[in-house]
Design a protein around this motif. Structure first.
Motif, PDB file in Angstrom:
ATOM      1  N   ASP A  17      30.016 -37.555  50.340  1.00 36.17           N
ATOM      2  CA  ASP A  17      29.196 -38.666  50.853  1.00 36.17           C
ATOM      3  C   ASP A  17      28.101 -39.100  49.876  1.00 36.17           C
ATOM      4  N   LEU A  18      28.421 -39.079  48.558  1.00 41.46           N
ATOM      5  CA  LEU A  18      27.401 -39.459  47.579  1.00 41.46           C
ATOM      6  C   LEU A  18      27.399 -40.945  47.248  1.00 41.46           C
ATOM      7  N   ASP A  19      28.433 -41.647  47.668  1.00 42.14           N
ATOM      8  CA  ASP A  19      28.536 -43.070  47.318  1.00 42.14           C
ATOM      9  C   ASP A  19      27.715 -43.904  48.313  1.00 42.14           C
ATOM     10  N   ALA A  20      26.418 -44.117  47.934  1.00 45.41           N
ATOM     11  CA  ALA A  20      25.483 -44.744  48.872  1.00 45.41           C
ATOM     12  C   ALA A  20      25.908 -46.159  49.249  1.00 45.41           C
ATOM     13  N   ILE A  21      26.666 -46.807  48.382  1.00 42.42           N
ATOM     14  CA  ILE A  21      27.019 -48.200  48.668  1.00 42.42           C
ATOM     15  C   ILE A  21      28.145 -48.282  49.680  1.00 42.42           C
ATOM     16  N   ARG A  22      29.160 -47.438  49.514  1.00 41.16           N
ATOM     17  CA  ARG A  22      30.320 -47.555  50.407  1.00 41.16           C
ATOM     18  C   ARG A  22      30.295 -46.564  51.568  1.00 41.16           C
ATOM     19  N   PHE A  23      29.386 -45.578  51.513  1.00 40.95           N
ATOM     20  CA  PHE A  23      29.315 -44.551  52.539  1.00 40.95           C
ATOM     21  C   PHE A  23      28.892 -45.138  53.894  1.00 40.95           C
ATOM     22  N   ARG A  24      29.520 -44.705  54.972  1.00 33.79           N
ATOM     23  CA  ARG A  24      29.052 -45.099  56.312  1.00 33.79           C
ATOM     24  C   ARG A  24      29.151 -43.901  57.239  1.00 33.79           C
ATOM     25  N   LEU A  25      28.070 -43.708  58.009  1.00 32.01           N
ATOM     26  CA  LEU A  25      28.014 -42.566  58.916  1.00 32.01           C
ATOM     27  C   LEU A  25      29.146 -42.614  59.943  1.00 32.01           C
ATOM     28  N   ASP A  26      29.478 -43.827  60.390  1.00 30.35           N
ATOM     29  CA  ASP A  26      30.549 -43.901  61.399  1.00 30.35           C
ATOM     30  C   ASP A  26      31.896 -43.482  60.802  1.00 30.35           C
ATOM     31  N   PHE A  27      32.045 -43.622  59.481  1.00 26.45           N
ATOM     32  CA  PHE A  27      33.294 -43.156  58.866  1.00 26.45           C
ATOM     33  C   PHE A  27      33.346 -41.618  58.835  1.00 26.45           C
ATOM     34  N   VAL A  28      32.176 -40.974  58.740  1.00 26.29           N
ATOM     35  CA  VAL A  28      32.171 -39.497  58.769  1.00 26.29           C
ATOM     36  C   VAL A  28      32.669 -39.047  60.137  1.00 26.29           C
ATOM     37  N   ALA A  29      32.105 -39.654  61.183  1.00 27.24           N
ATOM     38  CA  ALA A  29      32.505 -39.271  62.544  1.00 27.24           C
ATOM     39  C   ALA A  29      33.994 -39.544  62.752  1.00 27.24           C
ATOM     40  N   ALA A  30      34.463 -40.693  62.260  1.00 30.82           N
ATOM     41  CA  ALA A  30      35.874 -41.061  62.443  1.00 30.82           C
ATOM     42  C   ALA A  30      36.784 -40.091  61.689  1.00 30.82           C
ATOM     43  N   MET A  31      36.340 -39.718  60.498  1.00 31.12           N
ATOM     44  CA  MET A  31      37.117 -38.807  59.655  1.00 31.12           C
ATOM     45  C   MET A  31      37.280 -37.435  60.342  1.00 31.12           C
ATOM     46  N   LEU A  32      36.179 -36.938  60.914  1.00 34.23           N
ATOM     47  CA  LEU A  32      36.246 -35.635  61.586  1.00 34.23           C
ATOM     48  C   LEU A  32      37.134 -35.721  62.821  1.00 34.23           C
ATOM     49  N   GLU A  33      36.983 -36.829  63.536  1.00 34.43           N
ATOM     50  CA  GLU A  33      37.789 -37.008  64.753  1.00 34.43           C
ATOM     51  C   GLU A  33      39.279 -37.079  64.393  1.00 34.43           C
ATOM     52  N   ASP A  34      39.599 -37.827  63.358  1.00 34.11           N
ATOM     53  CA  ASP A  34      41.013 -37.962  62.960  1.00 34.11           C
ATOM     54  C   ASP A  34      41.577 -36.611  62.508  1.00 34.11           C
ATOM     55  N   LEU A  35      40.776 -35.867  61.735  1.00 36.55           N
ATOM     56  CA  LEU A  35      41.275 -34.578  61.239  1.00 36.55           C
ATOM     57  C   LEU A  35      41.478 -33.591  62.395  1.00 36.55           C
ATOM     58  N   ARG A  36      40.534 -33.607  63.346  1.00 34.17           N
ATOM     59  CA  ARG A  36      40.665 -32.689  64.496  1.00 34.17           C
ATOM     60  C   ARG A  36      41.851 -33.095  65.356  1.00 34.17           C
ATOM     61  N   TRP A  37      42.025 -34.399  65.519  1.00 38.71           N
ATOM     62  CA  TRP A  37      43.154 -34.898  66.319  1.00 38.71           C
ATOM     63  C   TRP A  37      44.484 -34.411  65.732  1.00 38.71           C
ATOM     64  N   LEU A  38      44.549 -34.414  64.388  1.00 39.41           N
ATOM     65  CA  LEU A  38      45.788 -33.964  63.742  1.00 39.41           C
ATOM     66  C   LEU A  38      45.951 -32.438  63.785  1.00 39.41           C
ATOM     67  N   GLY A  39      44.903 -31.746  64.229  1.00 45.80           N
ATOM     68  CA  GLY A  39      45.017 -30.292  64.377  1.00 45.80           C
ATOM     69  C   GLY A  39      44.453 -29.500  63.211  1.00 45.80           C
ATOM     70  N   PHE A  40      43.744 -30.164  62.295  1.00 40.33           N
ATOM     71  CA  PHE A  40      43.165 -29.422  61.162  1.00 40.33           C
ATOM     72  C   PHE A  40      41.997 -28.563  61.635  1.00 40.33           C
ATOM     73  N   THR A  41      41.890 -27.375  61.055  1.00 43.31           N
ATOM     74  CA  THR A  41      40.703 -26.550  61.278  1.00 43.31           C
ATOM     75  C   THR A  41      40.199 -26.120  59.900  1.00 43.31           C
ATOM     76  N   TRP A  42      38.933 -25.794  59.837  1.00 39.20           N
ATOM     77  CA  TRP A  42      38.333 -25.393  58.555  1.00 39.20           C
ATOM     78  C   TRP A  42      37.180 -24.455  58.845  1.00 39.20           C
ATOM     79  N   THR A  43      36.709 -23.824  57.777  1.00 40.11           N
ATOM     80  CA  THR A  43      35.587 -22.903  57.893  1.00 40.11           C
ATOM     81  C   THR A  43      34.303 -23.707  57.997  1.00 40.11           C
ATOM     82  N   GLU A  44      33.523 -23.446  59.036  1.00 38.97           N
ATOM     83  CA  GLU A  44      32.233 -24.133  59.174  1.00 38.97           C
ATOM     84  C   GLU A  44      31.191 -23.399  58.315  1.00 38.97           C
ATOM     85  N   PRO A  45      30.113 -24.020  57.877  1.00 44.34           N
ATOM     86  CA  PRO A  45      29.799 -25.425  58.110  1.00 44.34           C
ATOM     87  C   PRO A  45      30.506 -26.346  57.122  1.00 44.34           C
ATOM     88  N   ILE A  46      30.556 -27.609  57.496  1.00 43.88           N
ATOM     89  CA  ILE A  46      31.059 -28.637  56.577  1.00 43.88           C
ATOM     90  C   ILE A  46      30.103 -28.716  55.387  1.00 43.88           C
TER      91      ILE A  46
END
Ligand code: GLU
Length: 295
Positions: A64-93
């Protein structure tokens, strides 16, 4: 396990005790600059599958270093999409935007080693010197034009202190003519020649953030990633990152560059392909199993 967000001032020089095979550590590294599409899902699925098969650990890095193209709602969408597909990972992000002190420490190390130089040239200067057309859009990391050697300061020119010059771009001086090689676990042997296939590249931007190349290499070293799984569009970046690992004195991970997914017309999938975004597929009633089974 130690907190992956901890910020040591230097990178550890070794991944594991000599002789002991390092346990597998992989990562997913999406950029929150648009909605994830089927191509991301396949690359991430490969990354997760390789970590699972090796009984390893998988991290999620939010680029999330690209201040121009970065959007907080895309972070939320990205996590939701990954969880929906069944991905799991070691927390914290791992959020790159929270790790600037680590990147600054790496920049200072590159500076002390004389591996970088300040650059006040604009992208327009570079393109003019190369006689290249000026495209409007920002280039993908791998499309960086070769930096004209006549713009480089002499190798023995004293560097301005970093504290005076953080507000300029800094580039890594590549070893012209040296052919770099690595074995890709998907594509086989790879090689590229510095100064011909890629030139002096940006490691720090004058707006105070590291380039993708520096942040990515520093994070992969800091998290002791053993294998980087990502799209084949980043093979050229891997050579740049190998030079960063070398200059920082840390071992490089292994690499597995996944073939890119093409649309029906043979064009590489990009975030503009809304029709193949995971959101759209979900709205159309596609199930995660149907998506993953097609990989
Ligand atoms: N965020 C980068 C991308 O999406 C990550 C690349 C990488 O895995 O190193 O292109």
């Amino acid at each position: 396990m130690s907190n992956p967000n901890s910020q040591p001032s230097t990178l550890s020089p070794a991944h594991s005790a000599p002789g002991a095979p390092a346990p597998y550590r992989g990562r997913l590294a999406p950029s929150p600059t648009g909605h994830l599409h089927l191509g991301h899902a396949r690359t991430f699925w490969l990354a997760a599958d390789r970590a699972r098969a090796a009984g390893g650990t998988l991290f999620l890095r939010n680029d999330d270093l690209d201040a121009i193209r970065f959007r907080l709602d895309f972070v939320a969408a990205m996590l939701e999409d990954l969880r929906w597909l069944g991905f799991t990972w070691t927390e914290p992000i791992i959020n790159q935007s929270e790790r600037l002190p680590l990147y600054r420490a790496a920049l200072a190390q590159l500076h002390a080693a004389g591996a970088i130089f300040p650059c006040t040239r604009t992208r327009r200067d570079v393109l003019d010197a190369l006689g290249a057309p000026h495209e409007g859009a920002a280039p993908a990391p791998d499309d960086e034009p070769i930096y004209p050697p006549q713009f480089r300061p002499p190798a023995d020119a004293p560097l301005p202190p970093l504290s005076d010059a953080l507000a300029v771009n800094w580039r890594l001086r590549v070893p012209d003519g040296e052919t770099l090689t690595f074995h890709d676990n998907s594509l086989g042997p790879q090689s590229a020649t510095a100064g011909r296939d890629f030139g002096d590249f940006l490691v720090w931007r004058k707006d105070g953030v590291p380039s993708y190349q520096l942040a990515c290499a520093v994070d992969d070293a800091d998290l002791r990633i053993t294998e980087v799984v990502r799209g084949a569009d980043l093979v050229k970046s891997t050579f740049r990152q190998l030079l960063i690992f070398r200059a920082l004195g840390v071992p490089a991970p292994q690499f597995f560059h996944a073939p890119l997914m093409l649309d029906a017309a043979g064009v590489r999938l990009a975030k503009r392909h809304d029709a193949l975004s995971l959101r759209t597929l979900r709205e159309q009633g596609k199930t995660p199993d149907a998506i993953i089974d097609a990989f």
